[in-house]
Design a protein around this motif. Structure first.
Motif, PDB file in Angstrom:
ATOM      1  N   TRP A   1       0.851  -1.215   0.000  1.00 53.15           N
ATOM      2  CA  TRP A   1       0.000   0.000   0.000  1.00 53.15           C
ATOM      3  C   TRP A   1       0.875   1.249   0.000  1.00 53.15           C
ATOM      4  O   TRP A   1       0.675   2.170  -0.807  1.00 53.15           O
ATOM      5  CB  TRP A   1      -0.914  -0.030   1.229  1.00 53.15           C
ATOM      6  N   ARG A   2       1.850   1.294   0.886  1.00 52.54           N
ATOM      7  CA  ARG A   2       2.708   2.473   0.976  1.00 52.54           C
ATOM      8  C   ARG A   2       3.542   2.649  -0.297  1.00 52.54           C
ATOM      9  O   ARG A   2       3.752   3.775  -0.757  1.00 52.54           O
ATOM     10  CB  ARG A   2       3.607   2.377   2.204  1.00 52.54           C
ATOM     11  N   ARG A   3       3.993   1.547  -0.862  1.00 53.82           N
ATOM     12  CA  ARG A   3       4.753   1.615  -2.106  1.00 53.82           C
ATOM     13  C   ARG A   3       3.904   2.249  -3.201  1.00 53.82           C
ATOM     14  O   ARG A   3       4.377   3.092  -3.976  1.00 53.82           O
ATOM     15  CB  ARG A   3       5.191   0.206  -2.504  1.00 53.82           C
ATOM     16  N   ARG A   4       2.649   1.873  -3.268  1.00 56.97           N
ATOM     17  CA  ARG A   4       1.767   2.424  -4.294  1.00 56.97           C
ATOM     18  C   ARG A   4       1.445   3.891  -4.032  1.00 56.97           C
ATOM     19  O   ARG A   4       1.322   4.683  -4.968  1.00 56.97           O
ATOM     20  CB  ARG A   4       0.482   1.593  -4.390  1.00 56.97           C
ATOM     21  N   VAL A   5       1.306   4.263  -2.761  1.00 61.52           N
ATOM     22  CA  VAL A   5       1.054   5.672  -2.444  1.00 61.52           C
ATOM     23  C   VAL A   5       2.264   6.532  -2.807  1.00 61.52           C
ATOM     24  O   VAL A   5       2.120   7.616  -3.391  1.00 61.52           O
ATOM     25  CB  VAL A   5       0.679   5.840  -0.958  1.00 61.52           C
ATOM     26  N   PHE A   6       3.455   6.060  -2.492  1.00 59.80           N
ATOM     27  CA  PHE A   6       4.662   6.785  -2.880  1.00 59.80           C
ATOM     28  C   PHE A   6       4.713   6.970  -4.399  1.00 59.80           C
ATOM     29  O   PHE A   6       5.034   8.054  -4.897  1.00 59.80           O
ATOM     30  CB  PHE A   6       5.912   6.051  -2.392  1.00 59.80           C
ATOM     31  N   ALA A   7       4.414   5.900  -5.146  1.00 62.47           N
ATOM     32  CA  ALA A   7       4.449   5.970  -6.605  1.00 62.47           C
ATOM     33  C   ALA A   7       3.380   6.931  -7.128  1.00 62.47           C
ATOM     34  O   ALA A   7       3.624   7.686  -8.087  1.00 62.47           O
ATOM     35  CB  ALA A   7       4.243   4.582  -7.199  1.00 62.47           C
ATOM     36  N   LEU A   8       2.206   6.930  -6.506  1.00 60.82           N
ATOM     37  CA  LEU A   8       1.137   7.831  -6.932  1.00 60.82           C
ATOM     38  C   LEU A   8       1.541   9.278  -6.755  1.00 60.82           C
ATOM     39  O   LEU A   8       1.389  10.108  -7.673  1.00 60.82           O
ATOM     40  CB  LEU A   8      -0.137   7.526  -6.130  1.00 60.82           C
ATOM     41  N   TYR A   9       2.080   9.630  -5.595  1.00 59.93           N
ATOM     42  CA  TYR A   9       2.465  11.026  -5.370  1.00 59.93           C
ATOM     43  C   TYR A   9       3.654  11.430  -6.234  1.00 59.93           C
ATOM     44  O   TYR A   9       3.770  12.594  -6.633  1.00 59.93           O
ATOM     45  CB  TYR A   9       2.732  11.274  -3.887  1.00 59.93           C
ATOM     46  N   ALA A  10       4.539  10.481  -6.552  1.00 56.79           N
ATOM     47  CA  ALA A  10       5.629  10.790  -7.477  1.00 56.79           C
ATOM     48  C   ALA A  10       5.060  11.138  -8.848  1.00 56.79           C
ATOM     49  O   ALA A  10       5.521  12.082  -9.511  1.00 56.79           O
ATOM     50  CB  ALA A  10       6.589   9.608  -7.581  1.00 56.79           C
ATOM     51  N   ALA A  11       4.043  10.392  -9.290  1.00 55.07           N
ATOM     52  CA  ALA A  11       3.393  10.689 -10.567  1.00 55.07           C
ATOM     53  C   ALA A  11       2.674  12.030 -10.511  1.00 55.07           C
ATOM     54  O   ALA A  11       2.716  12.808 -11.476  1.00 55.07           O
ATOM     55  CB  ALA A  11       2.418   9.569 -10.926  1.00 55.07           C
TER      56      ALA A  11
ATOM     57  N   TRP B   1      -4.822  11.438  -9.084  1.00 52.44           N
ATOM     58  CA  TRP B   1      -4.852  11.101  -7.657  1.00 52.44           C
ATOM     59  C   TRP B   1      -6.204  10.519  -7.260  1.00 52.44           C
ATOM     60  O   TRP B   1      -6.278   9.514  -6.548  1.00 52.44           O
ATOM     61  CB  TRP B   1      -4.545  12.361  -6.862  1.00 52.44           C
ATOM     62  N   ARG B   2      -7.287  11.133  -7.743  1.00 47.17           N
ATOM     63  CA  ARG B   2      -8.629  10.662  -7.394  1.00 47.17           C
ATOM     64  C   ARG B   2      -8.855   9.243  -7.893  1.00 47.17           C
ATOM     65  O   ARG B   2      -9.339   8.367  -7.145  1.00 47.17           O
ATOM     66  CB  ARG B   2      -9.686  11.597  -7.995  1.00 47.17           C
ATOM     67  N   ILE B   3      -8.504   8.983  -9.144  1.00 41.70           N
ATOM     68  CA  ILE B   3      -8.726   7.664  -9.731  1.00 41.70           C
ATOM     69  C   ILE B   3      -7.931   6.595  -8.990  1.00 41.70           C
ATOM     70  O   ILE B   3      -8.453   5.523  -8.632  1.00 41.70           O
ATOM     71  CB  ILE B   3      -8.363   7.682 -11.224  1.00 41.70           C
ATOM     72  N   ASP B   4      -6.652   6.863  -8.747  1.00 44.49           N
ATOM     73  CA  ASP B   4      -5.810   5.864  -8.090  1.00 44.49           C
ATOM     74  C   ASP B   4      -6.196   5.672  -6.631  1.00 44.49           C
ATOM     75  O   ASP B   4      -6.117   4.549  -6.104  1.00 44.49           O
ATOM     76  CB  ASP B   4      -4.341   6.275  -8.198  1.00 44.49           C
ATOM     77  N   ARG B   5      -6.607   6.752  -5.957  1.00 43.95           N
ATOM     78  CA  ARG B   5      -7.012   6.597  -4.558  1.00 43.95           C
ATOM     79  C   ARG B   5      -8.282   5.757  -4.467  1.00 43.95           C
ATOM     80  O   ARG B   5      -8.391   4.884  -3.602  1.00 43.95           O
ATOM     81  CB  ARG B   5      -7.209   7.969  -3.901  1.00 43.95           C
ATOM     82  N   ASP B   6      -9.234   5.981  -5.362  1.00 48.92           N
ATOM     83  CA  ASP B   6     -10.440   5.155  -5.385  1.00 48.92           C
ATOM     84  C   ASP B   6     -10.088   3.682  -5.604  1.00 48.92           C
ATOM     85  O   ASP B   6     -10.653   2.792  -4.958  1.00 48.92           O
ATOM     86  CB  ASP B   6     -11.382   5.624  -6.495  1.00 48.92           C
ATOM     87  N   ASP B   7      -9.158   3.419  -6.527  1.00 49.62           N
ATOM     88  CA  ASP B   7      -8.787   2.045  -6.826  1.00 49.62           C
ATOM     89  C   ASP B   7      -8.132   1.378  -5.616  1.00 49.62           C
ATOM     90  O   ASP B   7      -8.434   0.216  -5.287  1.00 49.62           O
ATOM     91  CB  ASP B   7      -7.836   2.016  -8.025  1.00 49.62           C
ATOM     92  N   LEU B   8      -7.233   2.103  -4.951  1.00 51.84           N
ATOM     93  CA  LEU B   8      -6.611   1.568  -3.751  1.00 51.84           C
ATOM     94  C   LEU B   8      -7.648   1.254  -2.680  1.00 51.84           C
ATOM     95  O   LEU B   8      -7.641   0.175  -2.072  1.00 51.84           O
ATOM     96  CB  LEU B   8      -5.592   2.568  -3.199  1.00 51.84           C
ATOM     97  N   MET B   9      -8.533   2.196  -2.443  1.00 53.93           N
ATOM     98  CA  MET B   9      -9.515   2.030  -1.372  1.00 53.93           C
ATOM     99  C   MET B   9     -10.447   0.859  -1.638  1.00 53.93           C
ATOM    100  O   MET B   9     -10.841   0.142  -0.723  1.00 53.93           O
ATOM    101  CB  MET B   9     -10.313   3.317  -1.196  1.00 53.93           C
ATOM    102  N   LEU B  10     -10.795   0.632  -2.902  1.00 50.27           N
ATOM    103  CA  LEU B  10     -11.736  -0.432  -3.216  1.00 50.27           C
ATOM    104  C   LEU B  10     -11.060  -1.794  -3.323  1.00 50.27           C
ATOM    105  O   LEU B  10     -11.592  -2.792  -2.836  1.00 50.27           O
ATOM    106  CB  LEU B  10     -12.462  -0.119  -4.530  1.00 50.27           C
ATOM    107  N   ARG B  11      -9.871  -1.856  -3.939  1.00 43.45           N
ATOM    108  CA  ARG B  11      -9.320  -3.143  -4.349  1.00 43.45           C
ATOM    109  C   ARG B  11      -8.139  -3.635  -3.520  1.00 43.45           C
ATOM    110  O   ARG B  11      -7.824  -4.823  -3.549  1.00 43.45           O
ATOM    111  CB  ARG B  11      -8.891  -3.074  -5.827  1.00 43.45           C
ATOM    112  N   HIS B  12      -7.469  -2.756  -2.814  1.00 43.24           N
ATOM    113  CA  HIS B  12      -6.245  -3.183  -2.145  1.00 43.24           C
ATOM    114  C   HIS B  12      -6.571  -3.921  -0.851  1.00 43.24           C
ATOM    115  O   HIS B  12      -7.457  -3.509  -0.099  1.00 43.24           O
ATOM    116  CB  HIS B  12      -5.350  -1.979  -1.854  1.00 43.24           C
ATOM    117  N   PRO B  13      -5.847  -5.006  -0.544  1.00 45.44           N
ATOM    118  CA  PRO B  13      -6.137  -5.753   0.694  1.00 45.44           C
ATOM    119  C   PRO B  13      -5.873  -4.965   1.960  1.00 45.44           C
ATOM    120  O   PRO B  13      -6.396  -5.336   3.027  1.00 45.44           O
ATOM    121  CB  PRO B  13      -5.211  -6.972   0.600  1.00 45.44           C
ATOM    122  N   ALA B  14      -5.104  -3.884   1.902  1.00 49.70           N
ATOM    123  CA  ALA B  14      -4.844  -3.075   3.093  1.00 49.70           C
ATOM    124  C   ALA B  14      -5.791  -1.883   3.203  1.00 49.70           C
ATOM    125  O   ALA B  14      -5.567  -1.001   4.029  1.00 49.70           O
ATOM    126  CB  ALA B  14      -3.393  -2.582   3.093  1.00 49.70           C
TER     127      ALA B  14
END
Length: 213
Positions: free
Chosen positions: A15-25, A42-55
């Motif tokens: 989860w943190r790895r993906r958040v770091f990558a998102l903010y870098a983008a 940011w909105r699209i990726d945050r929605d995807d994380l919140m819905l699909r990520h196991p964390a």
């Protein structure tokens, strides 16, 4: 097969790895002209994380029928690059329940035009990090923001919109304000806005409080 504890730790790390990558983008795209495009990413990726990520901090019932977090349309008037000004020394300690007592040190303040000051904090335990929470006048109101406040910057978790160390400035864009995990799952304990990070104005941008569905 990994133990449940190991699986949880690996999920959180991912989860943190993906958040770091998102903010870098976001920082690559972001500028005064293209910040709206960065915000949509940011909105699209945050929605995807919140819905699909196991964390995800979303509870199972909240994931059913989820169509997105309630994020307000982008408003460039809420984007700033501001100097970090001197502030009186200070600090606080927060009991997380999972990571023990987490200490914070006040390292400065920023003056938000037409809104007021916010303290800038540094996490003084392992890893360091700059932390800027905010609680506005819409907190706890129907259709408003989370009652405990939101996060603008939390660099140790990857939420970093950019800074200029030589100039002593930091980018603050309230359109990227987001709710801490405890807003969605009471099992989390999150450090929230201290008194100097409570603003008397309404901040109608960023992530509001509720579940899209």
């Amino acid at each position: 097969m990994a133990s449940p504890a190991a699986r949880t730790a690996l999920d959180v790390a991912d989860w943190r790895r993906r958040v770091f990558a998102l903010y870098a983008a976001v920082r690559r795209v972001d500028s005064a002209e293209s910040a709206k495009e960065a915000h949509e990413l940011w909105r699209i990726d945050r929605d995807d994380l919140m819905l699909r990520h196991p964390a995800t901090p979303l509870l199972p019932d909240d994931c059913e029928g989820f169509t997105g977090l309630p994020i307000a349309p982008y408003d460039p008037a809420w984007r700033f690059e501001l100097p970090v000004l001197a502030a009186e020394p200070g600090g606080f300690e927060f009991e997380t329940g999972t990571d023990g007592v987490v200490p914070f040190e006040r390292i400065g303040r920023v003056e938000i035009p037409d809104a007021g000051p916010l303290d800038v904090w540094r996490l003084t335990s392992y890893g360091g990090g700059v932390f800027i929470p905010v609680r506005d006048a819409l907190a706890g109101r129907p259709g408003g923001t989370y009652g405990g406040g939101r996060y603008l910057i939390d660099t140790i978790k990857g939420a970093d919109l950019g800074s200029d160390a030589a100039a002593g400035t930091i980018v603050l864009d309230f359109n990227f304000a987001y709710n801490p995990s405890c807003a969605y799952d009471p099992a989390w304990a999150c450090p929230l806005a201290q008194p100097a990070n409570v603003m008397p104005v309404e901040i109608p941008v960023g992530e509001l409080y509720g579940i899209g569905g």
